[in-house]
Design an enzyme around this catalytic site. Structure first.
Site, PDB file in Angstrom:
ATOM      1  N   VAL A 125       0.911  -1.144   0.000  1.00  0.00           N
ATOM      2  CA  VAL A 125       0.000   0.000   0.000  1.00  0.00           C
ATOM      3  C   VAL A 125       0.954   1.198   0.000  1.00  0.00           C
ATOM      4  O   VAL A 125       1.483   1.577   1.036  1.00  0.00           O
ATOM      5  CB  VAL A 125      -0.939  -0.005   1.220  1.00  0.00           C
ATOM      6  CG1 VAL A 125      -1.827   1.239   1.218  1.00  0.00           C
ATOM      7  CG2 VAL A 125      -1.792  -1.275   1.248  1.00  0.00           C
ATOM      8  N   PRO A 126       1.213   1.768  -1.181  1.00  0.00           N
ATOM      9  CA  PRO A 126       2.400   2.604  -1.407  1.00  0.00           C
ATOM     10  C   PRO A 126       2.346   4.030  -0.858  1.00  0.00           C
ATOM     11  O   PRO A 126       2.308   5.007  -1.604  1.00  0.00           O
ATOM     12  CB  PRO A 126       2.521   2.607  -2.930  1.00  0.00           C
ATOM     13  CG  PRO A 126       1.102   2.493  -3.401  1.00  0.00           C
ATOM     14  CD  PRO A 126       0.441   1.591  -2.406  1.00  0.00           C
ATOM     15  N   CYS A 127       2.392   4.139   0.460  1.00  0.00           N
ATOM     16  CA  CYS A 127       2.386   5.465   1.078  1.00  0.00           C
ATOM     17  C   CYS A 127       3.657   6.243   0.755  1.00  0.00           C
ATOM     18  O   CYS A 127       3.662   7.476   0.833  1.00  0.00           O
ATOM     19  CB  CYS A 127       2.189   5.357   2.585  1.00  0.00           C
ATOM     20  SG  CYS A 127       3.305   4.225   3.411  1.00  0.00           S
ATOM     21  N   HIS A 128       4.721   5.549   0.348  1.00  0.00           N
ATOM     22  CA  HIS A 128       5.957   6.244  -0.027  1.00  0.00           C
ATOM     23  C   HIS A 128       5.785   7.078  -1.288  1.00  0.00           C
ATOM     24  O   HIS A 128       6.597   7.944  -1.572  1.00  0.00           O
ATOM     25  CB  HIS A 128       7.102   5.231  -0.206  1.00  0.00           C
ATOM     26  CG  HIS A 128       6.869   4.234  -1.290  1.00  0.00           C
ATOM     27  ND1 HIS A 128       6.090   3.107  -1.104  1.00  0.00           N
ATOM     28  CD2 HIS A 128       7.308   4.191  -2.573  1.00  0.00           C
ATOM     29  CE1 HIS A 128       6.067   2.415  -2.232  1.00  0.00           C
ATOM     30  NE2 HIS A 128       6.797   3.054  -3.141  1.00  0.00           N
TER      31      HIS A 128
END
Length: 157
Positions: free
Chosen positions: A124-127
């Site tokens: 879940v690409p919060c970056h």
């Protein structure tokens, strides 16, 4: 019972958790990650599959993940996490973009708080969420790791 397993990825510590036959937690850190008291250490087939997919991601060979996810949070947090899943590999969006996507156009701070609580980092690409001015801001694992992840994607985009 939650299961968790720890790995080393270069200089970083990676922790992958499973619950109800779905990945429930992924953390990456410059420091050793403690095992939660309500978990026990076991490398399950699903955790191993998630690790293999992440390993391919770190090598620039994987852009999408297939492991099932257990996404938990408030209704708002889940909306934000679902919005994060729409950010394609190699791309970024601002907190403002996400706020608009979840129908909270002035809720940048609320989005930032939700992003910070994302339990399934990388997949879940919060970056991929950055400041409106393009700057790297806020990342639970630290900006050095955020830059590391974005560099992987930039190099292999």
């Amino acid at each position: 019972m939650k299961k968790i397993f720890h790995y080393m990825v270069g200089d970083y510590f990676l922790s992958i958790g499973e619950e109800d036959n779905r990945i429930s937690n992924i953390s990456i850190s410059e420091h050793e990650i403690m095992t939660p008291i309500d978990s026990f250490i076991e490398e399950t087939p699903l955790i191993r599959k998630a690790y293999n997919e992440l390993h391919e991601y770190f090598q620039g060979k994987r852009k999408e993940f297939t492991v099932p996810l257990l996404i938990r949070g408030t209704i708002f947090q889940k909306k934000v996490f679902e919005a994060l899943l729409t950010i394609e590999y190699g791309n970024t969006l601002s907190y403002k973009d996400i706020a608009q996507q979840v129908d909270s156009p002035h809720g940048y701070r609320a989005v930032g708080n939700a992003v910070n609580k994302n339990p399934i980092g990388i997949i879940v690409p919060c970056h991929r969420v950055i400041g409106s001015d393009g700057s790297l801001v806020g990342f639970a694992s630290g900006l050095k790791i955020k830059q590391f992840l974005l560099d992987i994607e930039k190099t292999h985009f």
